[in-house]
Design a protein around this motif. Structure first.
Motif, mmCIF file in Angstrom:
data_model
loop_
_atom_site.group_PDB
_atom_site.id
_atom_site.type_symbol
_atom_site.label_atom_id
_atom_site.label_comp_id
_atom_site.label_asym_id
_atom_site.label_seq_id
_atom_site.Cartn_x
_atom_site.Cartn_y
_atom_site.Cartn_z
ATOM 1 N N HIS A 69 5.432 11.567 -8.798
ATOM 2 C CA HIS A 69 4.399 12.216 -7.990
ATOM 3 C C HIS A 69 4.356 13.728 -8.176
ATOM 4 C CE1 HIS A 69 7.090 13.871 -4.752
ATOM 5 N NE2 HIS A 69 7.899 12.997 -5.306
ATOM 6 N N GLU A 103 -0.430 4.114 -12.387
ATOM 7 C CA GLU A 103 -1.149 4.730 -11.274
ATOM 8 C C GLU A 103 -0.918 3.949 -9.984
ATOM 9 O OE1 GLU A 103 -5.639 6.401 -10.219
ATOM 10 O OE2 GLU A 103 -5.295 5.184 -12.022
ATOM 11 N N LEU A 104 -0.748 4.692 -8.898
ATOM 12 C CA LEU A 104 -0.604 4.101 -7.572
ATOM 13 C C LEU A 104 -1.552 4.825 -6.624
ATOM 14 C CD1 LEU A 104 0.989 2.134 -5.718
ATOM 15 C CD2 LEU A 104 2.572 4.022 -5.268
ATOM 16 N N ARG A 105 -2.427 4.068 -5.998
ATOM 17 C CA ARG A 105 -3.419 4.648 -5.099
ATOM 18 C C ARG A 105 -2.853 4.729 -3.684
ATOM 19 N NH1 ARG A 105 -7.504 7.981 -6.331
ATOM 20 N NH2 ARG A 105 -9.395 7.646 -5.086
ATOM 21 N N LEU A 137 -5.619 10.134 -14.019
ATOM 22 C CA LEU A 137 -5.707 9.295 -12.825
ATOM 23 C C LEU A 137 -6.993 9.589 -12.058
ATOM 24 C CD1 LEU A 137 -2.016 9.563 -11.527
ATOM 25 C CD2 LEU A 137 -2.962 8.082 -13.312
ATOM 26 N N LYS A 138 -7.303 8.725 -11.109
ATOM 27 C CA LYS A 138 -8.524 8.862 -10.314
ATOM 28 C C LYS A 138 -8.462 10.088 -9.407
ATOM 29 C CE LYS A 138 -9.120 3.834 -9.981
ATOM 30 N NZ LYS A 138 -9.051 2.699 -9.033
ATOM 31 N N TYR A 166 -5.963 9.108 -2.658
ATOM 32 C CA TYR A 166 -5.643 9.897 -3.852
ATOM 33 C C TYR A 166 -4.687 9.092 -4.713
ATOM 34 C CZ TYR A 166 -0.950 11.004 -2.106
ATOM 35 O OH TYR A 166 0.352 10.912 -1.671
ATOM 36 N N SER A 167 -4.462 9.538 -5.919
ATOM 37 C CA SER A 167 -3.595 8.815 -6.852
ATOM 38 C C SER A 167 -2.350 9.613 -7.202
ATOM 39 C CB SER A 167 -4.337 8.482 -8.147
ATOM 40 O OG SER A 167 -5.290 7.469 -7.930
ATOM 41 N N ASP A 168 -1.227 8.926 -7.202
ATOM 42 C CA ASP A 168 -0.002 9.377 -7.840
ATOM 43 C C ASP A 168 0.427 8.242 -8.759
ATOM 44 O OD1 ASP A 168 1.035 12.004 -7.516
ATOM 45 O OD2 ASP A 168 1.350 11.654 -5.386
ATOM 46 N N ALA A 169 1.696 8.135 -9.073
ATOM 47 C CA ALA A 169 2.138 7.064 -9.961
ATOM 48 C C ALA A 169 3.441 6.476 -9.446
ATOM 49 C CB ALA A 169 2.312 7.579 -11.392
ATOM 50 N N ASP A 271 -3.380 -0.912 -0.794
ATOM 51 C CA ASP A 271 -2.895 0.282 -1.478
ATOM 52 C C ASP A 271 -1.666 0.803 -0.733
ATOM 53 O OD1 ASP A 271 -4.887 0.469 -3.497
ATOM 54 O OD2 ASP A 271 -6.292 1.284 -2.043
#
Length: 544
Positions: A69, A103-105, A137-138, A166-169, A271
Motif C-alpha cells: 500500500h 489490486e485490492l479495492r 490501478l483504478k 480506492y485501490s491499493d494492492a 471489497d
C-alpha cells in the motif's frame, strides 16, 4: 534419493564453512528488507552474505496485513514523501510480481462522528490519487449514503454520510514474496544462509573486521571477515549483539499488530473495508484466500518477539470494532479460525503516541563507535526495494564501486509474466491435474511451470496428500530439494503454504514430514521432534 540426501547436507556444511573466506558486506536478518538489501548489493557486484537465525521471511514479514500500500494514513501526518515513495514501490511490485501482488479495492465509509470529516477524507483521496499519477490501478470514486448502502448493505447505516472507494494492492503470501526476493538475491550472487545466527561482532580500533556466526542446526561457529555489517533484523535489531560487548542505545520501539482470520460472515463486504475505530485507529476487513482478515491492533510491545500472540483484549477490541461497522456479523471469538501477531519495526521514541511514531525507515551509521556497522530502523513490506537501493548507494560510495541500482527495472524470478492466462496455459500444457493450475500459477508464477514439469516427471510426485488444498508430493520434494527448506516449519509455513490453511497444515503433517525425512535423512526420532516443534510453533496462532 540417498545421494541427494548426502548432497544436500554436505552442500549446506560446505557453504557454511566457506564463509571464512570473507565478504564485502554481511547482512543480519532474512526478512523482506534484509533480502532486498542483499539483492541490490549483489547486483552491484559486492560479495554478499546474509544470515538469518530462522527461515526466510519467518519474522514480521510473515505477520503483516498482507497489504502492498501507499500509506493513505500517512497523509494525516503530512508525510507526502513517504506516501509517494510507497506508491511508486506499490506500482513496481504490481508489475514485478503480478502472480503474488494484485489490486485490492477498499471502501471507506464516512460517519458523522469520525475524527476526520468527510471533506478531509475527500481531500485525502484526491491527494492520494495525484501522488499515484503513474499507477495502473483504478482511481477513487465517491458514494452517496444511498449508493454505498446499495453496494455494501451490511454497513451500519446509523450516522452514515457516504463513502468512497480506492485501490491499493494485496500479497496473498508475503512468505512466498520473501522467498522470491531471496532467490533473486542468490541469482545475483549473494550467499544466503538460514538457521544461522549472528552471535558477535568483532571490532579492532573502532572498526568492524569480522562477524561471528553460528549454525543453529549443527552448532558450528565461524568468524567471517567482512568490511561492512548491516543489522537488518527488524524488531530484533536490539537483540542481535551481546550487550556486554557491543553497547548501543535502544533503537526499536515496535508495536504489536494482531489480525484475526475468519470465514465469511453475515454482512461481510465484497471489497475490503478501511474505517475508523472509536479511538480513531485505522481498522480493516480484508478478503483473503476465501476468508477474511480483520484488524489490526497497534500496541507498544515489550516481550519475547518470537512468541508474540493475540491477547483477550485484542480479540475484544477487533471483534467489537468489526461488529460496530458490520452489525449483522455478530462475531464472537468462536468465529475466529486463528489469529496472528507481528511486531512492527518502528523507531524507539520514548513517551510518543503510537500514532505519532514515523513509519519511515532510517539507516543508522554507527561509525563513531563501530565503523562499518549500520542498522536499519523501521522498514515496511511495500518499500523493501527502496531500502535495498538506499543501502546499495551507501555501499557503493563507501567501497568505491560506482554502480547504480538495477532492481528498479527488474522483475522477481516468478514475475516474468505476459499474462496470468498465458501462464496458466503453460502450466496446463505440462499435463498436470487441472485443479492445481490456478493455485500453482498464483503461488509460484513462472516458477510454477518448472515445478509442474518436476511433478509430472514421476507418478509418485503427483499423489495428492492434502485434498482440500490440492497439495502434491512433488511440491514438498521441490521445497526441500530446491528451496532450501531445512525444518518442517520452513516447508509447511513458508514454502508449500498449507500452514495458513484452516488446519494450520496439521491435516497433512504426517505425509509432509515423511517426505522431508526421506530427503533430509531424518531418523524417526528427528521426524517426530520436527512435528512437535511445528506444533509448538503454531501455538501462538491458535485461539485461546
Amino acid at each position: 534419493m540417498e545421494d541427494n540426501n548426502l548432497h544436500l547436507s554436505l552442500k549446506r556444511k560446505n557453504r557454511f564453512e566457506s564463509t571464512k573466506s570473507g565478504y564485502d558486506v554481511v547482512i543480519v536478518g532474512g526478512g523482506v528488507n534484509g533480502l532486498g538489501t542483499a539483492w541490490d548489493a549483489a547486483l552491484r557486484g559486492f560479495k554478499v552474505l546474509l544470515v538469518e537465525k530462522g527461515d526466510i521471511g519467518s519474522g514480521t514479514s510473515s505477520w503483516s496485513s498482507r497489504m502492498i500500500h501507499g500509506g493513505l494514513k500517512y497523509l494525516e501526518k503530512y508525510d507526502v514523501p513517504l506516501v509517494r515513495e510507497s506508491l511508486k514501490e506499490r506500482e513496481w511490485l504490481v508489475k514485478s510480481a503480478p502472480h503474488l501482488v494484485r489490486e485490492l479495492r477498499f471502501i471507506i465509509p464516512f460517519y458523522k462522528n469520525n475524527q476526520n470529516s468527510a471533506m478531509i477524507l475527500r481531500l485525502g483521496m484526491i491527494a492520494y490519487d495525484i501522488l499515484s499519477f503513474d499507477k495502473s490501478l483504478k482511481s477513487f470514486e465517491f458514494f452517496s449514503r444511498k449508493k454505498i448502502l446499495e453496494k455494501e448493505p451490511g454497513l451500519n447505516p446509523k450516522d452514515l454520510k457516504g463513502g468512497c472507494a480506492y485501490s491499493d494492492a494485496q500479497v496473498d503470501y508475503s512468505e512466498r514474496l520473501c522467498y522470491e526476493i531471496a532467490l533473486a538475491a542468490k541469482e545475483a550472487g549473494a550467499e544466503i544462509l538460514t538457521h544461522v545466527k549472528a552471535i558477535d561482532l568483532n571490532v579492532s580500533n573502532g572498526k568492524v573486521n569480522s562477524i561471528k556466526i553460528k549454525d543453529e542446526l549443527s552448532g558450528e561457529e565461524v568468524d567471517v571477515p567482512t568490511k561492512i555489517v548491516i543489522n537488518d533484523a527488524g524488531p530484533w535489531i536490539d537483540d542481535v549483539w551481546p550487550k556486554e560487548h557491543i553497547s548501543l542505545p535502544r533503537m526499536n520501539g515496535g508495536t504489536k499488530g494482531t489480525h484475526l482470520v475468519l470465514h465469511s460472515f453475515p454482512g461481510a463486504p465484497s471489497d475490503a473495508f478501511y474505517y475508523e475505530s472509536d479511538d480513531a485507529r485505522p481498522m480493516m476487513v480484508i478478503p483473503w484466500k476465501d476468508r477474511y482478515l480483520i484488524g489490526s491492533t497497534d500496541i507498544p510491545f515489550v516481550g519475547d518477539l518470537d512468541t508474540a500472540s493475540a491477547t483477550q483484549d485484542e480479540y475484544d477490541y477487533i471483534l467489537y470494532e468489526t461488529n460496530k461497522v458490520l452489525p449483522e456479523a455478530k462475531l464472537t471469538k468462536k468465529d475466529v479460525i486463528y489469529a496472528y501477531t507481528g511486531v512492527r519495526p518502528l523507531p524507539y521514541s520514548e513517551g510518543s503516541k503510537v500514532s505519532d511514531i514515523t513509519r519511515r525507515h532510517k539507516i543508522v551509521d554507527h561509525k563513531d563507535k563501530y565503523d562499518g556497522l549500520y542498522t536499519l530502523v523501521g522498514g515496511k513490506l511495500t518499500t523493501f526495494r527502496q531500502v535495498g537501493e538506499d543501502f546499495g548507494d551507501i555501499l557503493s560510495k563507501r567501497l568505491g564501486k560506482n554502480v547504480k541500482c538495477k532492481t528498479r527495472k527488474m522483475k522477481l524470478p516468478g514475475g516474468n509474466i505476459t499474462s496470468m492466462e498465458e501462464l496458466r496455459n503453460q502450466i496446463k500444457n505440462t499435463g498436470i491435474n487441472e485443479t492445481l493450475i490456478r493455485r500453482l500459477a498464483d503461488q509460484y508464477g513462472t516458477i510454477g511451470v518448472k515445478l509442474s514439469k518436476f511433478i509430472m516427471e514421476k507418478p509418485e510426485r503427483q499423489e495428492i496428500i492434502d485434498e482440500a488444498f490440492g497439495l502434491t508430493v512433488g511440491e514438498v520434494e521441490w521445497a526441500v530439494t530446491f528451496e532450501e527448506a531445512y525444518r518442517l516449519s520452513d516447508v509447511i509455513a513458508r514454502r508449500i503454504m498449507t500452514g495458513l490453511e484452516d488446519d494450520l497444515g496439521l491435516g497433512s503433517i504426517e505425509p509432509v514430514s515423511k517426505i522431508c525425512a526421506k530427503i533430509l535423512d531424518w531418523n524417526e526420532e528427528r521426524r517426530l521432534q520436527e512435528i512437535e516443534l511445528y506444533k509448538n510453533y503454531i501455538k501462538r496462532l491458535e485461539v485461546k
